[in-house]
Design a protein around this motif. Structure first.
Motif, PDB file in Angstrom:
ATOM      1  N   THR A 117       9.558 -14.288  -0.381  1.00 41.16           N
ATOM      2  CA  THR A 117       9.805 -14.115  -1.852  1.00 41.16           C
ATOM      3  C   THR A 117       8.883 -12.913  -2.223  1.00 41.16           C
ATOM      4  N   GLN A 118       7.787 -12.583  -1.382  1.00 45.39           N
ATOM      5  CA  GLN A 118       6.744 -11.912  -1.724  1.00 45.39           C
ATOM      6  C   GLN A 118       7.524 -10.330  -1.876  1.00 45.39           C
ATOM      7  N   ASP A 119       7.119  -9.480  -2.945  1.00 40.08           N
ATOM      8  CA  ASP A 119       7.763  -8.095  -2.912  1.00 40.08           C
ATOM      9  C   ASP A 119       6.923  -7.104  -2.155  1.00 40.08           C
ATOM     10  N   PHE A 120       5.700  -7.448  -1.829  1.00 39.02           N
ATOM     11  CA  PHE A 120       4.989  -6.279  -1.407  1.00 39.02           C
ATOM     12  C   PHE A 120       3.971  -7.227  -0.160  1.00 39.02           C
ATOM     13  N   VAL A 121       3.988  -6.851   1.034  1.00 38.90           N
ATOM     14  CA  VAL A 121       2.908  -7.101   2.060  1.00 38.90           C
ATOM     15  C   VAL A 121       2.507  -6.155   3.010  1.00 38.90           C
ATOM     16  N   LEU A 122       1.082  -6.093   2.687  1.00 36.34           N
ATOM     17  CA  LEU A 122       0.347  -5.038   3.107  1.00 36.34           C
ATOM     18  C   LEU A 122       0.344  -4.880   4.696  1.00 36.34           C
ATOM     19  N   SER A 123       0.393  -6.064   5.429  1.00 38.92           N
ATOM     20  CA  SER A 123       0.438  -5.996   6.449  1.00 38.92           C
ATOM     21  C   SER A 123       1.700  -5.372   7.524  1.00 38.92           C
ATOM     22  N   ASN A 124       2.832  -5.248   6.471  1.00 33.82           N
ATOM     23  CA  ASN A 124       3.979  -5.112   7.021  1.00 33.82           C
ATOM     24  C   ASN A 124       4.454  -3.549   6.376  1.00 33.82           C
ATOM     25  N   GLY A 125       3.178  -2.618   6.060  1.00 34.36           N
ATOM     26  CA  GLY A 125       3.398  -1.479   5.466  1.00 34.36           C
ATOM     27  C   GLY A 125       4.035  -1.274   4.256  1.00 34.36           C
TER      28      GLY A 125
END
Length: 572
Positions: free
Chosen positions: A387-395
């Motif tokens: 449900t996360q819109d932004f994941v830093l580790s996935n660019g």
């Protein structure tokens, strides 16, 4: 006692309450996991001894279980949960802590010395005063246990289990806890009709045992503004996550914490002098509990959002609200904000400073979660990472990226759109049993059935703490067909698939009904998570298991399932 020691007493209590509130769910889940071997019914299922994670597995070591075994599908077979979220003892302890928190609230704490002194003086002798205090304490226990008994009678055992996955009840619980939390912050007071308190108070003048009982009933009524929110939270937890006797045990623990001090101080009246004096710290306890109730209320709303696919209460929204509540609690503890009925804070004591630092540190700990940090300490409370819109580790991409799916004849996954918010990064999930069996035959891999649910906190904890381990993740991605069956999905089945269950006699209308009935009828369990490894024919290969947060245990479980599949793949 000086103001300094009063505040010292206050911060110690807040530390105890806050710490147990945040970390007891994890302890409960671990305790429940160790009980799995005792609670899983294996009636109608034959297992031979399987040595997990051995380099070589003999043919005799491979267990084959057919889900269609007549005994497993019998309508007379009692369904036993594989893993109980909370035991009766855990609920009792939780109730006891809630009762202790209520005891130091402004509605009850000042009455403690007054009531004990009243009994001591009215009785005329110390022995009589002790007897009256004992009767008073027993009366408190009887009143609150009766409340738990009424809840049990109204709902019954089946309804109590269903409450955990009922969207309507979870939404009601959310609103209820919000109201309770706001009342603790001082916006208003929850009160029972004053006429009821007046009648009970009048009856307390009768004297004898009846008079003492009505005194206890009067206490229960006039203190409702303080005890009501705590009782409400305890009953919500008990009815949605406990056993049939859970409400009774919760109220037994709660009332015991209220009743015991009256008896102790009647036995040793000199101890009354050591009690901290009433003051503003009592209201501070109330306000902090209000913040905690608001925080826990969000968990119920999150489950409803997931189950009904509203798709607006994402992980970062949940975390943002918890971070905001944490900051407000920190500012309150250091005296920068005040609520109604709060007294001035002339200085900040050292213990209260440490409590404030702990709250601030925990709040800062949650901030990286806004960019996808796993936050394993609270993973059971949070919405799924997908449900996360932004994941830093996935660019910058969302957390629902999946591995490249191998070529198979099944081109479109059934129900995939419904479960997009439950996907796991790097894994290729399936959501229908027939499709998974077909893919298992084509790819020559065993199936890992994951009985899970939107409302399942232990499922989220397993996924974030165990599945995230590199070795476990590699095995799930490469060695297994991952079949996720959501037992609380509310989407309706097509009309031609709706039917009456041979197992329970209930109408199977939703996808959740279908998989819940399948789990109960074939494996004789009804709780989640529950992991079953099967071959291409659906034969169970190794003993299933529930939540166990030991990574090595799960690796052994997966390795033993793979070894058993090599001996009996079900493709012949």
């Amino acid at each position: 006692m000086s103001i300094k020691y009063s505040r010292l007493f206050f911060v110690v209590i807040i530390a105890l309450i806050a710490g147990l509130s945040f970390f007891m769910p994890a302890a409960h889940a671990k305790a429940a996991a160790f009980q799995n071997a005792d609670t899983v019914s294996t009636e109608g299922i034959e297992f031979t001894d399987v040595e997990p994670a051995k380099p070589q597995v003999k043919a005799a070591d491979t267990a084959v279980v057919k889900p269609s075994a007549p005994k497993a599908a019998s309508t007379n077979t009692a369904v036993k949960p594989a893993e109980k979220p909370k035991t009766l003892w855990q609920i009792f302890i939780e109730g006891f802590l809630g009762g202790f928190a209520a005891l130091i609230m402004p509605c009850i704490y000042p009455l403690l010395p007054l009531t004990v002194s009243f009994f001591t003086k009215k009785a005329g002798s110390r022995s009589k005063g002790i007897m009256h205090s004992l009767i008073y304490g027993i009366s408190i226990i009887v009143i609150y246990v009766a409340l738990g008994l009424i809840i049990t009678i109204i709902f019954g055992s089946d309804a109590l289990n269903e409450l955990a996955t009922s969207g309507i009840f979870n939404l009601f619980f959310f609103l209820l806890l919000v109201v309770f939390g706001i009342s603790f912050l001082g916006a208003f007071e929850l009160q029972l009709p004053s006429s009821l308190a007046n009648k009970l108070d009048a009856n307390s003048d009768k004297g004898g045992i009846a008079g003492i009982f009505f005194m206890a009933a009067t206490l229960a009524v006039v203190s409702f503004s303080c005890t009501g929110p705590i009782i409400g939270y305890l009953l919500v937890e008990a009815t949605s996550k406990g056993e049939r006797l859970a409400p009774i045990m919760g109220m037994l623990g709660f009332s015991s914490a209220l009743a015991i001090p009256f008896t102790i101080f009647a036995l040793f009246p000199s101890l009354l002098k050591s009690l901290p004096k009433s003051g503003g710290w009592l209201n501070s306890v109330k306000v902090v509990l209000g913040f905690l109730e608001l925080a826990f209320a969000l968990k119920f709303l999150s489950g409803v959002d997931l189950a009904y696919h509203w798709n607006w209460f994402d992980r970062e929204v949940f975390l943002s609200l918890w971070i905001a509540l944490g900051l407000l609690m920190f500012l309150y503890l250091i005296g920068k904000i005040k609520f109604s009925h709060d007294s001035d804070l002339p200085y900040l004591s050292v213990p209260r400073t440490f409590i404030a630092i702990g709250v601030l540190a925990f709040t800062i700990y949650m901030i990286p979660g806004l960019w996808g940090a796993p936050l394993k300490v609270i993973s059971g409370f949070l919405p799924p990472p997908a449900t996360q819109d932004f994941v830093l580790s996935n660019g910058g991409t969302s957390g629902n990226q999946v591995a490249q799916a191998p070529a198979v004849s099944v081109k479109q996954k059934k129900y995939e759109d419904l479960f997009a918010r439950g996907k796991h990064a790097g894994l290729n999930e399936w959501y229908d049993m027939e499709q998974a069996l077909q893919v298992s035959k084509e790819l020559n891999k065993p199936i890992l059935i994951d009985f899970t649910g939107w409302f399942c906190a232990n499922c989220r904890k397993m996924e974030n703490e165990v599945w995230s381990d590199p070795q476990v993740h590699k095995r799930l991605a490469e060695d297994y067909i991952l079949l996720e069956l959501y037992v609380d999905e509310k989407a309706e089945l097509p009309k031609n698939e709706q039917h009456v269950s041979d197992f329970s006699g209930k109408t199977i209308k939703t996808i959740g009904n279908k998989w819940s009935d399948y789990e109960a009828s074939k494996f004789n369990v009804n709780s989640q998570p529950y992991y079953v490894i099967v071959n291409a024919k659906g034969d169970v290969l190794v003993p299933p298991q529930g939540a166990n947060y030991n990574v090595n245990n799960y690796i052994e479980f997966l390795d033993s399932g793979k070894a058993a599949y090599e001996k009996n793949n079900g493709r012949d």
